[in-house]
Scaffold this active site. Structure first.
Site, short mmCIF file in Angstrom:
data_model
loop_
_atom_site.label_atom_id
_atom_site.label_comp_id
_atom_site.label_asym_id
_atom_site.label_seq_id
_atom_site.Cartn_x
_atom_site.Cartn_y
_atom_site.Cartn_z
N GLY A 59 0.83 -1.21 0.00
CA GLY A 59 0.00 0.00 0.00
C GLY A 59 0.85 1.24 0.00
O GLY A 59 2.05 1.22 0.30
N GLY B 157 0.72 5.51 1.20
CA GLY B 157 0.03 6.48 2.04
C GLY B 157 0.72 7.83 1.99
O GLY B 157 1.69 8.03 1.26
N GLY C 203 4.48 7.36 3.17
CA GLY C 203 5.43 6.46 2.56
C GLY C 203 4.77 5.28 1.88
O GLY C 203 3.56 5.19 1.76
N THR C 204 5.61 4.31 1.42
CA THR C 204 5.15 3.11 0.74
C THR C 204 5.52 1.89 1.57
O THR C 204 6.62 1.81 2.11
CB THR C 204 5.81 3.01 -0.66
OG1 THR C 204 5.51 4.20 -1.40
CG2 THR C 204 5.28 1.80 -1.42
N ASP D 72 -3.75 9.74 13.41
CA ASP D 72 -4.26 9.40 12.08
C ASP D 72 -5.07 8.11 12.12
O ASP D 72 -4.87 7.19 11.34
CB ASP D 72 -3.10 9.26 11.09
CG ASP D 72 -3.58 9.31 9.64
OD1 ASP D 72 -4.70 9.81 9.40
OD2 ASP D 72 -2.83 8.86 8.75
#
Length: 762
Positions: free
Chosen positions: A447, A449, A452-453, A565
């Site tokens: 995924g 975001g 980052g990855t 978050d």
């Protein structure tokens, strides 16, 4: 005498005619025949054009030349923006207006201009590589938002939405502002993603510029060509650039354009509308929207005209060919060939070294060739060996630099001094993680975001892990980052994703987490996984486990941790649908002597605490609000933000609270929940969600209280007495839900005051 004079005149006429032909043939056509190709100092190549409708491809490329100006000015016909430059390389430079808010000494708004630019051409996008969004002022809040044109027709447009901005408060610091440098004091800047065809800018003030009016009475915001703008101290007092006849300032903005919105494959199937001419090739747009044309190799000119790409005569210029002599260079369509001088043979394209005398014996040529080849091979091998050794040494030095820069020695010191039953974080090498993730292959991506990855990796002990490559880390907060790594690695809770370690040998630290198998809660509610809906029992358990994890972070961790978050995309599920809270990229440690933290607003639209948005004061109750949104997602099956495909979005939290107040909350619940869930317990959960979503943090419960209440519901649901006496449990369907009323007027702040930083964290 008369005959000689006539002969001279005839020869002179022939000479002029030849010069005219040469001049015409040497000038490549840029516009269609009989169409003007210039307005003032600006060249206008086809598909752009003005005048007759045959001079441009369609209305998107129609321009107008206003000769009332001296020199004449060029404008886009449909949008009426002044054009400064346009080229066949897909670049268009136009003037856009500057947004400003100005206030008098008494705090009265004296001048205001808002830009709501939504009308755009189908194949025009704002260049992400050549533009930047800027805001000026010392009492300023500004944001820019848009939707990627590639996602406009997709119902799930979360990936295509963009919003960014900043806020600034500063005193009279004109003596410390450096001309040409935008440092975040009085001036801030940010980049934009690619593929956006329109944008909205919102600009406001905190205190009507009363405290800074003497040196900064106005705020300004604009998108601008990053190579054009240089900050000047005088800009804070009065920003005036390219002022039009109405007194409005304008700045240049770079647009990327393509000739059509189809792919090359689609375009070439329709020959009547295919835009590329002869001797040209089709190129897919770098922004993912449409295609453009380029002349084929060996040709130059305008590829959008039927015969606009003309052959390059490489033999005219020595630098365009490798022949030993122009005398032996022969031009061909799209290329050239070389020949050896008389008495020689071989490869004439080797700059004179390939032609050998025809009398030289074949075996001598073979011997010379083998000897030269072996010598060259040994030389290449030697050079490569030296370069590899130097590169390896350079790489090792760079890794040591990053390790030291990222606080590696501090982390080692803290890990060696830490005591406890929990295994401390491991420090991985860059090679270990590179091998584990198959060199960060695209197929390993779990995924992406805002921070980052995440890649799937397999360690040498066959353990599956999640490897997170962050976008960036603040060098000024390395010590805090190291403290968080140590603390998070020591968290041992079944509903929190375990941090296993990190790698500090790269420019940006890499974090390694335990691997959770069953994707995210968002995937199961809104993605492909929603085809197999989660039962009410599992939803209640997921909510309870998530609340327990947050209560642990708020109350049991030392120091306490605010996640910042919480959303359904950050709640992972294993094969048994056990919830695990993940992604601490935006989390903050709370000092034991503080109840709140002042910080730049970060998070995800739809989940952000309105009180946090207004005050920038982060508290544990901010996580409570975000959890309330997740709870409503579980109850309704709806997304936190729902888009209609045209940039308008509805907020789930606002819709939920409004539905409760209007007595129609049961209408928005997921049908499966209404069917499976007990009415009384659903009412308790609805009331709990409503309390979590209250605008004032002091009116919300703590996560510990939320966890206790949800666990109580689970215990009631699984109590043996209930299983043995189902007829004793009343789950009435007809009674309306009645919840305490409270003020919800401030919900407008979700749309009017949200300034979101999409680029923070680790």
């Amino acid at each position: 005498m008369m005959d000689h004079l006539m002969l001279l005149r005839f020869l002179f006429f022939i000479l002029l005619l030849w010069l005219a032909v040469v001049a015409t043939s040497s000038t490549l056509p840029m516009a269609k025949p009989h169409c003007k190709d210039k307005c003032g100092n600006i060249h206008v190549p086809y598909p752009f054009g003005f005048g007759d409708k045959d001079c441009y491809r369609d209305e998107s490329f129609q321009v107008s030349c206003n000769d009332t100006y001296k020199p004449p000015k060029l404008f886009l016909k449909l949008e009426d923006y002044e054009v400064q430059n346009l080229s066949l390389q897909g670049i268009l430079r136009v003037l856009f207006y500057v947004i400003k808010d100005c206030y008098s000494n008494s705090g009265q708004l004296t001048d205001s201009f808002r830009l709501y630019m939504k009308k755009s051409f189908e194949t025009f996008t704002f260049s992400d590589t050549q533009n930047k969004f800027m805001a000026l002022g010392c009492d300023t809040k500004a944001n820019i938002q848009s939707i990627n044109k590639s996602y406009v027709d997709i119902q799930d447009s979360d990936h295509g939405f963009f919003q960014s901005g900043c806020s600034m408060m500063c005193n009279n610091i004109s003596d410390v502002i450096i001309n040409g440098s935008c440092t975040g004091v009085g001036c801030c800047e940010t980049s934009i993603p690619k593929g956006f065809g329109y944008y909205d800018i919102n600009l406001g003030s905190f205190d009507n510029h009363r405290k800074v009016h003497n040196f900064n009475p106005c705020s300004y915001a604009f998108l601008v060509d990053k190579n054009w703008f240089n900050l000047s101290v005088s800009d804070l007092l009065n920003f005036t650039k390219n002022v039009d006849e109405y007194g409005f300032s304008r700045v240049p903005v770079v647009l990327d354009w393509t000739v059509d919105n189809k792919t090359c494959e689609e375009a070439m199937k329709k020959k009547t509308t295919y835009a590329c001419g002869n001797n040209s090739r089709c190129i897919e747009s770098k922004n993912g929207i449409g295609y453009s044309c380029n002349c084929s190799q060996g040709y130059h000119g305008n590829p959008y005209l039927s015969d606009g790409c003309q052959d390059i005569d490489e033999c005219k210029d020595r630098k365009d060919n490798t022949c030993s002599s122009i005398k032996y260079c022969f031009n061909l369509p799209g290329g050239y060939k070389c020949s050896c001088p008389p008495g020689y043979h071989g490869d004439a394209k080797k700059d004179g070294t390939g032609c050998i005398p025809a009398t030289q014996k074949p075996y001598q040529v073979i011997q010379d060739t083998i000897g030269a080849g072996l010598g060259f091979l040994f030389l290449v091998v030697g050079i490569l060996s030296v370069l590899c050794a130097l590169q390896k040494r350079k790489d090792n030095k760079l890794k040591q630099k990053f390790f030291r820069q990222n606080g590696g020695f501090l982390l080692k010191q803290q890990l060696s001094s830490s005591e406890g039953p929990v295994e401390p974080a491991k420090i991985f090498t860059a090679e270990e993680l590179k091998k584990a993730s198959n060199n960060y292959a695209q197929s390993q991506i779990l995924g992406r975001g805002g921070y980052g990855t995440v890649y799937k990796g397999v360690l040498p002990n066959h353990r599956n892990v999640a490897i997170k490559k962050s976008r960036k880390v603040d060098e000024n907060q390395i010590e805090q980052f190291i403290n968080e790594v140590v603390i998070l690695s020591q968290i041992n809770h079944r509903n929190v994703v375990k941090l296993l370690g990190c790698c500090l040998e790269t420019e940006v630290p890499i974090l390694v987490y335990e691997f959770v198998t069953n994707k995210t809660l968002f995937y199961h509610i809104h993605g492909e996984g929603c085809n197999s809906p989660i039962s009410w029992d599992n939803r209640l358990r997921i909510a309870a486990e998530t609340s327990e994890a947050l209560a642990y972070l708020h109350s049991a961790a030392t120091p306490p941790i605010i996640h910042r978050d919480i959303k359904s995309a950050n709640i992972l599920l294993d094969d048994n649908y056990t919830a695990k809270v993940s992604d601490f990229g935006a989390s903050r440690l709370v000092p034991l002597d503080q109840a709140q933290i002042s910080t730049l607003v970060q998070g995800t639209l739809g989940y952000l605490d309105p009180e946090y948005l207004r005050s920038s004061q982060l508290t544990e109750k901010s996580d409570v609000y975000s959890f309330g949104v997740v709870l409503v997602e579980l109850l309704t099956g709806k997304k936190a933000l729902n888009s209609d495909g045209y940039g308008r979005e509805s907020n789930l939290a606002m819709h939920f609270v409004t539905s409760i107040e209007e007595g129609r909350v049961w209408e928005i619940l997921d049908n499966q929940i209404v069917t499976e869930g007990c009415r009384e317990k659903l009412q308790v959960v609805l009331e709990l969600a409503e309390r979590c979503l209250r605008l004032k943090g002091e009116e919300r419960p703590t996560m510990k209280e939320v966890a206790m209440e949800l666990q109580g519901l689970r215990r009631d649901q699984t109590h043996p007495w209930i299983a043995q006496n189902p007829e004793e449990v009343e789950c009435l369907i007809g009674e309306p839900l009645v919840l305490p009323s409270h003020n919800t007027i401030e919900y407008n702040s979700l749309t009017n005051e949200a300034l979101i930083s999409l680029d923070g964290g680790r």
